[in-house]
Design an enzyme around this catalytic site. Structure first.
Site, PDB file in Angstrom:
ATOM      1  CB  SER A   8       1.740 -11.450   3.960  1.00  0.00           C
ATOM      2  OG  SER A   8       0.526 -11.683   3.265  1.00  0.00           O
ATOM      3  CG  MET A 135      -1.176  -0.042   4.118  1.00  0.00           C
ATOM      4  SD  MET A 135      -0.890  -1.809   4.322  1.00  0.00           S
ATOM      5  CE  MET A 135      -0.777  -2.378   2.622  1.00  0.00           C
ATOM      6  N   GLY A 140      -4.596  -4.420  -1.077  1.00  0.00           N
ATOM      7  CA  GLY A 140      -5.505  -5.206  -1.917  1.00  0.00           C
ATOM      8  C   GLY A 140      -4.870  -6.433  -2.546  1.00  0.00           C
ATOM      9  CG  PHE A 141      -4.387  -7.061  -5.611  1.00  0.00           C
ATOM     10  CD1 PHE A 141      -5.150  -8.173  -5.946  1.00  0.00           C
ATOM     11  CD2 PHE A 141      -4.964  -5.805  -5.721  1.00  0.00           C
ATOM     12  CE1 PHE A 141      -6.456  -8.030  -6.399  1.00  0.00           C
ATOM     13  CE2 PHE A 141      -6.269  -5.647  -6.174  1.00  0.00           C
ATOM     14  CZ  PHE A 141      -7.019  -6.768  -6.511  1.00  0.00           C
ATOM     15  N   GLY A 142      -1.039  -8.852  -3.169  1.00  0.00           N
ATOM     16  CA  GLY A 142       0.369  -9.116  -2.943  1.00  0.00           C
ATOM     17  C   GLY A 142       1.136  -8.889  -4.234  1.00  0.00           C
ATOM     18  N   GLY A 143       2.448  -8.870  -4.132  1.00  0.00           N
ATOM     19  CA  GLY A 143       3.291  -8.823  -5.321  1.00  0.00           C
ATOM     20  C   GLY A 143       3.379  -7.469  -6.004  1.00  0.00           C
ATOM     21  N   GLY A 174       3.987  -4.274   2.125  1.00  0.00           N
ATOM     22  CA  GLY A 174       3.805  -4.066   0.698  1.00  0.00           C
ATOM     23  C   GLY A 174       5.129  -3.900  -0.029  1.00  0.00           C
ATOM     24  N   GLY A 195       5.306 -10.785   1.853  1.00  0.00           N
ATOM     25  CA  GLY A 195       4.450 -11.843   1.319  1.00  0.00           C
ATOM     26  C   GLY A 195       5.143 -12.595   0.202  1.00  0.00           C
ATOM     27  CB  SER A 196       5.459 -11.957  -3.439  1.00  0.00           C
ATOM     28  OG  SER A 196       5.735 -10.597  -3.289  1.00  0.00           O
TER      29      SER A 196
HETATM   30  C1  DX5 Z   1      -1.512  -6.141   0.552  1.00  0.00           C
HETATM   31  C2  DX5 Z   1      -1.378  -6.905   1.832  1.00  0.00           C
HETATM   32  C3  DX5 Z   1       0.008  -7.375   2.081  1.00  0.00           C
HETATM   33  C4  DX5 Z   1       0.522  -8.320   1.024  1.00  0.00           C
HETATM   34  C5  DX5 Z   1       2.003  -8.120   0.956  1.00  0.00           C
HETATM   35  O1  DX5 Z   1      -2.681  -5.416   0.564  1.00  0.00           O
HETATM   36  O2  DX5 Z   1      -1.749  -6.110   2.943  1.00  0.00           O
HETATM   37  O3  DX5 Z   1       0.145  -7.932   3.368  1.00  0.00           O
HETATM   38  O4  DX5 Z   1       0.288  -9.663   1.281  1.00  0.00           O
HETATM   39  O5  DX5 Z   1       2.500  -8.858  -0.100  1.00  0.00           O
HETATM   40  P1  DX5 Z   1       3.871  -8.447  -0.772  1.00  0.00           P
HETATM   41  O6  DX5 Z   1       4.932  -8.591   0.271  1.00  0.00           O
HETATM   42  O7  DX5 Z   1       4.000  -9.413  -1.884  1.00  0.00           O
HETATM   43  O8  DX5 Z   1       3.739  -7.027  -1.237  1.00  0.00           O
END
Ligand code: DX5
Ligand code: ZN
Length: 222
Positions: A8, A135, A140-143, A174, A195-196
């Site tokens: 991501s 999910m 909503g947020f990464g990390g 996630g 993502g992170s």
């Molecule tokens: C969160 C996003 C994810 C997010 C994952 O709502 O849908 O795609 O970027 O990030 P990580 O891997 O850091 O949880």
């Protein structure tokens, strides 16, 4: 299809997206998180950025639409060149019609479930979908921290897919990292968003390869 890794870009340098995507050459897909500040309390990017990114990379785009009214907006992401378009079950008014419209635009149709949304009510929809996204954090947020309570749903979804004899991919998104990816693969996931974990690594592409190796080993021993 075997194991697929879809980094991501939410945690990448958003002012240098073209360059950031070139750091993950081993990725199967680029996961693009579209948020509208209504369905989730965060705002990211939309169609113009996605169209532009599609021109900058040969890796197919996996659009994850965390937006209200996907019935209206999702087909445009397929038209913009995304290879896969995911809408949320909680937001779609007519998921069957929407999945068919996305497929008609030539993209893979995918539906996402938030952590508290069960998969069983959607059993009959599985043949309409190319991928189901479970999910593993609240969107909503990464990390954020991986939610283990989602693992039984991954197992249940995989069992329903087997029951119906469908080839639907099962994506998790996630908190997926070297620490959690094996649990997801053992439960039956085969497409992994990270993502992170990828973009905080010194070498994001090496992390993609490490994640893939772990998931492959875990899936083989499951
Ligand atoms: C969160 C996003 C994810 C997010 C994952 O709502 O849908 O795609 O970027 O990030 P990580 O891997 O850091 O949880
Ligand atoms: Zn996502």
């Amino acid at each position: 299809m075997g194991i697929q890794i879809t980094p991501s870009i939410l945690n990448a340098d958003l002012a240098a997206l073209g360059a950031e995507v070139s750091r993950i050459g081993s990725a199967d897909w680029v996961h693009v998180d579209v948020m509208d500040n209504h369905f989730v309390p965060n705002l990211t990017l939309g169609l113009p950025v996605v169209e532009s990114l599609a021109r900058h990379t040969a890796i197919p785009l996996d659009a994850h639409l965390m937006i209200e009214d996907p019935d209206r907006w999702a087909p445009a992401y397929a038209e913009a060149g995304c290879g896969s378009v995911t809408f949320h079950a909680e937001a779609a008014k007519a998921p069957v019609r929407l999945a068919r419209e996305i497929r008609a635009q030539g993209a893979r149709a995918s539906m996402a479930l938030k952590p508290a949304t069960p998969v069983e009510p959607y059993e009959a929809l599985l043949p309409e979908l190319d991928m189901l996204l479970v999910m593993t954090v609240e969107p909503g947020f990464g990390g954020q921290k991986f939610l283990d309570l989602c693992l039984p749903k991954i197992r249940a979804a995989r069992a329903l897919m087997r029951k119906h004899g469908v080839e639907t991919w099962l994506q998790v998104d996630g908190g997926v990292s070297l620490e959690t990816i094996e649990r997801c693969a053992e439960a039956g996931a085969d497409v992994f968003v990270a993502g992170s974990a990828v973009y905080s690594a010194d070498d994001p592409d090496a992390m993609v390869r490490e994640l893939r190796a772990k998931a492959e080993t875990a899936a083989a021993s499951a």
